[in-house]
Scaffold this motif. Structure first.
Motif, PDB file in Angstrom:
ATOM      1  N   THR A 126      -7.861  -9.406  -6.806  1.00  0.00           N
ATOM      2  CA  THR A 126      -8.886  -9.061  -5.924  1.00  0.00           C
ATOM      3  C   THR A 126      -8.575  -7.770  -5.255  1.00  0.00           C
ATOM      4  OG1 THR A 126      -9.276 -11.499  -5.912  1.00  0.00           O
ATOM      5  CG2 THR A 126     -10.365  -9.859  -4.094  1.00  0.00           C
ATOM      6  N   LEU A 127      -9.823  -6.939  -5.302  1.00  0.00           N
ATOM      7  CA  LEU A 127      -9.532  -5.614  -4.703  1.00  0.00           C
ATOM      8  C   LEU A 127     -10.597  -5.390  -3.349  1.00  0.00           C
ATOM      9  CD1 LEU A 127      -9.731  -3.354  -7.840  1.00  0.00           C
ATOM     10  CD2 LEU A 127      -7.894  -3.839  -6.554  1.00  0.00           C
ATOM     11  N   GLY A 128     -10.833  -6.739  -2.950  1.00  0.00           N
ATOM     12  CA  GLY A 128     -11.816  -6.729  -1.799  1.00  0.00           C
ATOM     13  C   GLY A 128     -11.351  -6.015  -0.409  1.00  0.00           C
ATOM     14  N   GLU A 129      -9.894  -6.193  -0.561  1.00  0.00           N
ATOM     15  CA  GLU A 129      -9.394  -5.664   1.168  1.00  0.00           C
ATOM     16  C   GLU A 129      -8.095  -4.982   0.710  1.00  0.00           C
ATOM     17  OE1 GLU A 129      -8.689  -9.093   3.540  1.00  0.00           O
ATOM     18  OE2 GLU A 129     -10.642  -9.043   4.257  1.00  0.00           O
ATOM     19  N   TRP A 130      -8.646  -3.863  -0.251  1.00  0.00           N
ATOM     20  CA  TRP A 130      -7.317  -2.977  -0.465  1.00  0.00           C
ATOM     21  C   TRP A 130      -6.657  -2.257   0.577  1.00  0.00           C
ATOM     22  CZ3 TRP A 130      -8.129   1.966   0.614  1.00  0.00           C
ATOM     23  CH2 TRP A 130      -9.466   2.268   0.573  1.00  0.00           C
ATOM     24  N   TRP A 131      -7.422  -1.803   1.520  1.00  0.00           N
ATOM     25  CA  TRP A 131      -6.743  -1.059   2.489  1.00  0.00           C
ATOM     26  C   TRP A 131      -6.105  -1.657   3.444  1.00  0.00           C
ATOM     27  CZ3 TRP A 131     -12.047  -2.237   1.812  1.00  0.00           C
ATOM     28  CH2 TRP A 131     -12.444  -3.402   2.389  1.00  0.00           C
ATOM     29  N   THR A 132      -5.975  -3.098   3.480  1.00  0.00           N
ATOM     30  CA  THR A 132      -4.670  -3.880   3.879  1.00  0.00           C
ATOM     31  C   THR A 132      -3.383  -3.843   3.221  1.00  0.00           C
ATOM     32  OG1 THR A 132      -5.384  -5.794   2.755  1.00  0.00           O
ATOM     33  CG2 THR A 132      -6.482  -5.536   4.798  1.00  0.00           C
ATOM     34  N   THR A 133      -3.419  -3.352   2.082  1.00  0.00           N
ATOM     35  CA  THR A 133      -2.013  -3.214   1.439  1.00  0.00           C
ATOM     36  C   THR A 133      -1.323  -2.009   1.741  1.00  0.00           C
ATOM     37  OG1 THR A 133      -3.157  -1.744  -0.323  1.00  0.00           O
ATOM     38  CG2 THR A 133      -3.204  -4.423  -0.845  1.00  0.00           C
ATOM     39  N   PHE A 134      -1.998  -1.217   2.558  1.00  0.00           N
ATOM     40  CA  PHE A 134      -1.150  -0.068   3.213  1.00  0.00           C
ATOM     41  C   PHE A 134      -0.464  -0.387   4.362  1.00  0.00           C
ATOM     42  CE2 PHE A 134      -4.104   2.076   0.468  1.00  0.00           C
ATOM     43  CZ  PHE A 134      -3.592   3.412   0.055  1.00  0.00           C
ATOM     44  N   GLY A 135      -0.595  -1.678   4.888  1.00  0.00           N
ATOM     45  CA  GLY A 135       0.223  -1.863   6.059  1.00  0.00           C
ATOM     46  C   GLY A 135       0.068  -1.379   7.401  1.00  0.00           C
ATOM     47  N   ASP A 136      -1.216  -0.617   7.348  1.00  0.00           N
ATOM     48  CA  ASP A 136      -1.570   0.072   8.804  1.00  0.00           C
ATOM     49  C   ASP A 136      -2.756  -0.485   9.450  1.00  0.00           C
ATOM     50  OD1 ASP A 136      -2.251   2.091  10.462  1.00  0.00           O
ATOM     51  OD2 ASP A 136      -1.631   3.844   9.316  1.00  0.00           O
ATOM     52  N   PRO A 137      -2.473  -1.237  10.410  1.00  0.00           N
ATOM     53  CA  PRO A 137      -3.490  -1.947  11.353  1.00  0.00           C
ATOM     54  C   PRO A 137      -4.612  -1.036  11.801  1.00  0.00           C
ATOM     55  CG  PRO A 137      -1.291  -2.677  12.115  1.00  0.00           C
ATOM     56  CD  PRO A 137      -1.058  -1.306  11.094  1.00  0.00           C
TER      57      PRO A 137
END
Length: 485
Positions: free
Chosen positions: A52-63
């Motif tokens: 699932t690529l729905g929240e790919w931005w969370t994989t950068f670990g930057d709040p």
């Protein structure tokens, strides 16, 4: 045969034939020609397992990045315009569906009637009438059903357009954020380099005054320092411009993010591995491909709408009311009137207008099919290009890291020789500048890898499933423009 019998026969025929006769081509989704695997050899950081690529931005670990993407999904102006287009398309679909049902209208009339003096009968009196008129088009050849089909597909295409805006928006926010952090990292590097070169210039100036070195060396050191100083204003301007672009995506004034992004936290690190899946999954997920498919379905239905104009249209008309010369007589039984009966309309001659319209809609259908095929090719090329760019930049960064290790070793050797009195401090400063140059290239490479990773996520069609409401669910609420999604 009486009129009532004709009416009953017409209604029975319409009931039996109406649901089963729909002219024009029936839509069949096109089959995308996608290979079983990607043409580019995937690096070790990419794997083929679907994910699932729905929240790919969370994989950068930057709040902070996550917060900015979520705010953009609520406040971006282009997204709010796309939400309004969805509302418009849904209203058009509802308007098209209303043609399947009878229409009922009320009427009322109060008039003074006077006949012409040239007529043999003189009329000079008041006239009053109230009543209801009803009409129902019997959709024997599916014209209305095709209109509903086209409106439904158009609404679906508009929803996919909204999702495509979401995909682009999330990527643009992330790219602008990475750009801000990259400029900040470069500023840190060049500020450190400026301090080193200022220290070096002071030593060179002292050595020159003591007659130990030539003016050429002094001028070269001064030139190098001025070039370093000249880069800093450009980097600051670049950081401000990137922040302004990011603020615009969030519908904020230019200075709104100055405080939030003042702390230099560095370029966010992309995930260690990315689940890329297979080409067929990407085509199913990409909103632009899905939008093109829905547009093709809508245009196919419009061919049927145009074809239905070759056939007659049947309507069932009816009216009931009260007519009287005196308003007090309207409620009497003798004032009631009614009428019911079928109606048929058929264009016998139109100079080829209907068939020309069929040709127009058919050609538009062919164009829509080509647009779909182009969207498929663009999607595959986008992923291949993003994978290739990411893989090559990872190779480049590995080489830079080896260069940085060698440069750090050279600086350590220069420092040891200076401590033992075998070399002057200028060699230490030169080796330090060389290390800073390599580190600056690594900083740029890290930013490129983060950007290429974001572009890959965008090419894969990631980002819309977690940000957009499920507009196809039965309990989906209309998109609320200006409110939280």
């Amino acid at each position: 045969m009486t009129t009532r019998l004709w009416t009953a026969l017409f209604c029975a025929t319409a009931f039996l034939l109406g649901p089963g006769c729909t002219v024009g081509p029936d839509y069949a989704p096109p089959t995308a020609d996608a290979s079983a695997d990607w043409n580019t050899e995937l690096p070790s950081t990419l794997r083929r397992d679907p994910a699932t690529l729905g929240e790919w931005w969370t994989t950068f670990g930057d709040p902070k990045l996550t917060e900015l993407v979520q705010r953009a999904a609520q406040d971006n102006l282009a997204l709010r315009q796309a939400a309004l287009r969805i509302k418009e398309a849904r209203a058009q679909r509802k308007a098209a569906s209303s043609g399947q049902f009878p229409t009922l209208s009320a009427r009322g009339l109060a008039a003074q009637v006077k006949s012409s003096d040239a007529l043999p009968i003189e009329i000079d009196d008041d006239f009053y009438a109230v009543g209801f008129d009803a009409a129902w088009e019997i959709d024997l050849f599916g014209r209305i059903r095709r209109l509903v089909e086209a409106a439904d597909a158009s609404a679906g295409a508009t929803e996919e357009e909204y999702r495509d805006v979401l995909v682009t928006l999330a990527a643009e926010v992330a790219l602008s954020y990475v750009e801000v952090r990259s400029f900040q990292d470069q500023l840190t590097t060049f500020e450190s380099r400026r301090q080193t070169e200022e220290e070096s210039l002071r030593l060179i100036q002292s050595a020159f005054e003591a007659g130990q070195i030539s003016r050429l060396t002094l001028e070269q050191a001064s030139t190098s320092l001025d070039l370093t100083r000249s880069r800093i204003p450009a980097l600051r301007a670049g950081a401000e411009q990137a922040k302004n672009r990011l603020a615009a995506l969030l519908a904020l004034p230019p200075e709104a993010l100055d405080e939030a992004l003042a702390e230099r936290t560095g370029v966010p690190a992309p995930p260690a591995t990315i689940a890329i899946g297979i080409p067929a999954e990407t085509l199913r997920r990409r909103p632009d491909v899905r939008q093109a498919e829905r547009a093709l379905a809508a245009q196919t239905a419009m061919v049927g709408v145009a074809t239905a104009d070759l056939y007659p249209r049947f309507r069932l008309l009816g009216s009931i009311g009260l007519d009287a010369l005196d308003p007090g007589d309207l409620l009497s039984g003798s004032s009631s009137v009614f009428g019911i009966g079928p109606s048929m309309q058929w264009n016998v001659f139109d100079a080829g207008r209907v068939r020309s319209n069929i040709t127009i809609q058919s050609v538009r259908q062919e164009q829509a099919l080509l647009a779909y095929e182009q969207a498929v090719l663009r999607a595959l090329h986008d992923v291949e290009g993003a994978v290739e760019a990411l893989a090559e930049e990872q190779i480049r960064r590995d080489a830079l890291k080896r260069a940085a290790a060698s440069s750090a070793s050279a600086m350590a050797i220069a420092e040891d020789r200076f401590k033992m009195g075998e070399s002057d401090y200028l060699r230490v400063l030169d080796s330090r500048l060389a290390l800073l140059s390599v580190q600056d290239e690594i900083t740029r490479s890290d930013a490129r890898i983060a950007s290429y990773t974001i572009r890959l996520y965008k090419a894969l069609g990631g980002g819309w499933s977690s940000l957009a409401p499920d507009s196809r669910s039965a309990d989906a609420q209309p998109l609320r423009v200006g409110e939280d999604l």
